[in-house]
Every structure is written in structure tokens, then in C-alpha cells.
Design a protein around this motif. Sequence first.
Motif, PDB file in Angstrom:
ATOM      1  N   SER A 178       0.926  -1.178   0.068  1.00  0.00           N
ATOM      2  CA  SER A 178      -0.113  -0.078   0.049  1.00  0.00           C
ATOM      3  C   SER A 178       0.862   1.275  -0.194  1.00  0.00           C
ATOM      4  O   SER A 178       0.252   2.247  -0.359  1.00  0.00           O
ATOM      5  N   ASN A 215      -0.943   3.562  12.409  1.00  0.00           N
ATOM      6  CA  ASN A 215       0.187   3.276  12.766  1.00  0.00           C
ATOM      7  C   ASN A 215       1.054   4.501  13.078  1.00  0.00           C
ATOM      8  O   ASN A 215       1.332   5.263  12.184  1.00  0.00           O
ATOM      9  N   ASP A 263      -6.329   4.427   5.340  1.00  0.00           N
ATOM     10  CA  ASP A 263      -5.459   3.539   5.257  1.00  0.00           C
ATOM     11  C   ASP A 263      -5.597   2.210   6.119  1.00  0.00           C
ATOM     12  O   ASP A 263      -5.576   2.454   7.486  1.00  0.00           O
ATOM     13  N   TYR A 272      -4.306  -2.559   8.735  1.00  0.00           N
ATOM     14  CA  TYR A 272      -4.487  -3.294   9.724  1.00  0.00           C
ATOM     15  C   TYR A 272      -6.090  -3.770   9.879  1.00  0.00           C
ATOM     16  O   TYR A 272      -6.396  -4.477  11.135  1.00  0.00           O
ATOM     17  N   THR A 292      -3.628  -4.041   2.409  1.00  0.00           N
ATOM     18  CA  THR A 292      -2.441  -4.756   2.194  1.00  0.00           C
ATOM     19  C   THR A 292      -2.318  -6.251   2.422  1.00  0.00           C
ATOM     20  O   THR A 292      -3.128  -6.676   3.341  1.00  0.00           O
ATOM     21  N   SER A 328       0.591  -7.231   3.471  1.00  0.00           N
ATOM     22  CA  SER A 328       1.892  -7.361   4.198  1.00  0.00           C
ATOM     23  C   SER A 328       1.465  -7.674   5.699  1.00  0.00           C
ATOM     24  O   SER A 328       2.374  -8.177   6.448  1.00  0.00           O
ATOM     25  N   LYS A 329       0.421  -7.562   6.294  1.00  0.00           N
ATOM     26  CA  LYS A 329       0.090  -7.738   7.678  1.00  0.00           C
ATOM     27  C   LYS A 329      -0.581  -9.150   7.880  1.00  0.00           C
ATOM     28  O   LYS A 329       0.063 -10.119   7.973  1.00  0.00           O
ATOM     29  N   ARG A 389       5.331  -7.609  -1.141  1.00  0.00           N
ATOM     30  CA  ARG A 389       4.961  -6.347  -1.632  1.00  0.00           C
ATOM     31  C   ARG A 389       3.680  -6.383  -2.510  1.00  0.00           C
ATOM     32  O   ARG A 389       3.843  -5.939  -3.756  1.00  0.00           O
TER      33      ARG A 389
END
Length: 388
Positions: free
Chosen positions: A106, A178, A205, A208, A243, A245-246, A254
Motif C-alpha cells: 500500500s 500506525n 489506510d 490492519y 495490504t 503485508s500484515k 509487496r
Amino acid sequence: MRVRLDDPQRAAAWLAELAPAHVRTLDAYQPGKPIEELERELGISGAIKVASNENPQGPSPRALAAIQAALPSIHLYPDAAAFRLRKALAERLGVAEHEVAVGAGSNDLLYQLVLALVGPEQDIVTPALGFLSYRLAAQVAGRTFVATAATPRGPDIEALCAAMTPRTRLVIVGTPNNPTGAVLTRADADRVLAVLPEHALLVLDEAYAEYAAAWPEVDHVDGLAFTRAALAAGDPRVVLLRTFSKAYGLAAMRVGYAVAHGGVLDLLGRVVRTFHVGTLGQVAALAALDDGEHVLRSAALGRRGLERIGAELARRGVTVYPSLANFCLVEAGRPSAPLYDRLLRRGVIVRPMGAWGLPTCLRVSIAGEAELDRVIAALIDVVADDKA
Ligand SMILES: Cc1ncc(COP(=O)(O)O)c(C=O)c1O
């Protein structure tokens, strides 16, 4: 003409002329050191990294299998349009394919938003104590960045609303945010959208989001429902970022995605770097999307971890700010840099918050079940040692 950089002073002067001021004055992102390097420097082993909000559960086995299966074709360029992944995401999220874009994390989509939509006379507004990339993306593009009042418990929504002007193009809010872990309530999201200027976008955003879903009793905006409602009402001004990623455990691959009005995503597509999301990332994300169990387990682990850290430290008089993410902000009540060093020597790598303007705080990501006890014991010894 020949240029010779034979002494440091001349090199500095030459470089100063080479780059524009907004690049020379940029505070580049400071990544943490790799675990192996820290262990070598400190002469320790078995260090636990709880500094980057990663998923201690690791990736879904289905993602690993998909990566393995795709390896023989990595001599081919990836699908630049990420056709299969976008189609699967659109189905999963209940939106049209042209309302989904993927990015190299992201982070990439944040940079695209700034590059595509914010002109030299325009600005980006976001609450202070947010993700550092918001500021960085603005600085890299030489754009004006306005940070409004916030505390670790959340942004001052009225200050955020008051900072918006007809020049504003992006209003970015991390939820959960974050490094604080704070969330935007549904009412706050409605309020921000109600006063959002005509030509600005509200960027939610939700890196999470899957972790926050494990806390259904806590009022927080569901960015997907919010974005879909705006789209259904014909309002194109909401952008959702998420994302892999988490909670999906694919940080190294990525891959992130945006849900927004097709026209907005079309503008982003004009500034995108071709082939920005690699094949392995695309297939891993596609497979991970199908492993709902893995995501739910990750989110449950996150909630349990936060509840344990919160309870253990609260019993010893240490404030841990409420978080719906996979990390929490610990208020040490004194400069946190020396505490970071002491934790490091115990093999627990956290993130000191000086760069965010919170010099007495540490951010601690959740650890796996086997490691959490050690993280909590170290926090109790180092952070709570002169309390309660
Ligand atoms: C709030 C927030 N947004 C976005 C990101 C970017 O994640 P990625 O680029 O890995 O998708 C992060 C990563 O830490 C984050 O904390």
C-alpha cells in the motif's frame, strides 16, 4: 567539461547542486537492521523482532505453494494488469474490477496517489502521529503536508476538518493508525466525509483491517463498507487502501490494493511504474486470499497478544494505549531510547518512537505465542522496573 570529486567538500557542493532542495532535505525512511546483523553486533542469538508489525504466524501454506508453482516462469514479465488478482479481489470485496487497483504494497499506492493527484499548489492533510510514509510521499513529490492535532488515543477530528481547504487533495487517515493503533469511529468518518472539499479524496489506510475485525465490540469504521456506500451513493471521494503485508503475512512479496472509483484509479494508473507487482507477489496474494482461516488465526493471535501485553503492563502501572492492530504503543514515562537499547541486549527488538515525536514511547508488535512470554518478561523488567 570534466567533473572531479576528489575531496569530500567538492563532492558535497556538487551533490548540493545536483538535487532540488526538497530531496536534499528529505529524512529518508530508516529501516531497522536485519536480525542477523544485530545478533552479530551484540553477540546474542535467538533475538525476537517485534519492531515492524509483521505477522508472527508467517505466510499461508497456500501462498508458499503458489510461489513454488510459479517459480519456473519467473523469466516472464508479470501480468501488468494483475488480472486474476484484481478479479478475485473484486469478487471478494463486492466491487467492480475497475474499482480495484493493486500496488507494490500500500506504500506504493500512497505514492501513486500523491504523484497523480496533488499539484504544486495543493496539499495533503493528515493527523499527526501517523504512518511516516504519508509525510515521505509528500516530501518526495515536493508537496505541502499538513499534520493536524492528534494524541496516541486518536486524532482531533475537528482540527482535521478545520485544516481542509479548497487546495486540499488528499486527507489520509490510518485506521487502525500506525504507530498508535487508534481507530476512526464510523461517526468520525461520516463527519470527515461531510466536510471534505469537492476535489479532495478521503484515503482510509486500513493496513490492519483484518486485525481490527477481531474487535467487533469496539466502534470502528469498516472502510470497505464505507467505501462501497460512498460509491453506491455516487460519491467518488473515498479511497480504501489495504495490504497483504500484515494479516496475510506476505510483507516481503509487496502487494497492496486500493478500492476506489474507477476514474480515480485510472488516474493512478497513469503514474504507475510498469510491472510494479511481481508474479510471485500476485500468485501469493491470490492464494492467500483463499485462506480465510489463516487470516482469522492471525487476527485472533493479534488480539490475544495485545490483551496479554496490555494486562501485564497495566498491572505494573505502565500505560499501553488501546490498539486494534497487531502492535501497541507503550508509554514508558521516560526517554525510550535507552530502554530500546536495554531491550535489544535482551534480544527483544522494539521500535522507539522518537522519530514520531513520542520520545517516551515504544511500539511493540505482537509476537508468536512461543515468544510472547519472553517479550512480556523483557518489557516488565526494562519498562516497568521502577513502577508499581
Ligand atoms: C498504516 C500503514 N499503512 C501502510 C503500510 C504499508 O504497508 P505495505 O506497503 O507493506 O503494504 C504500513 C506498514 O507498516 C502501515 O503501518
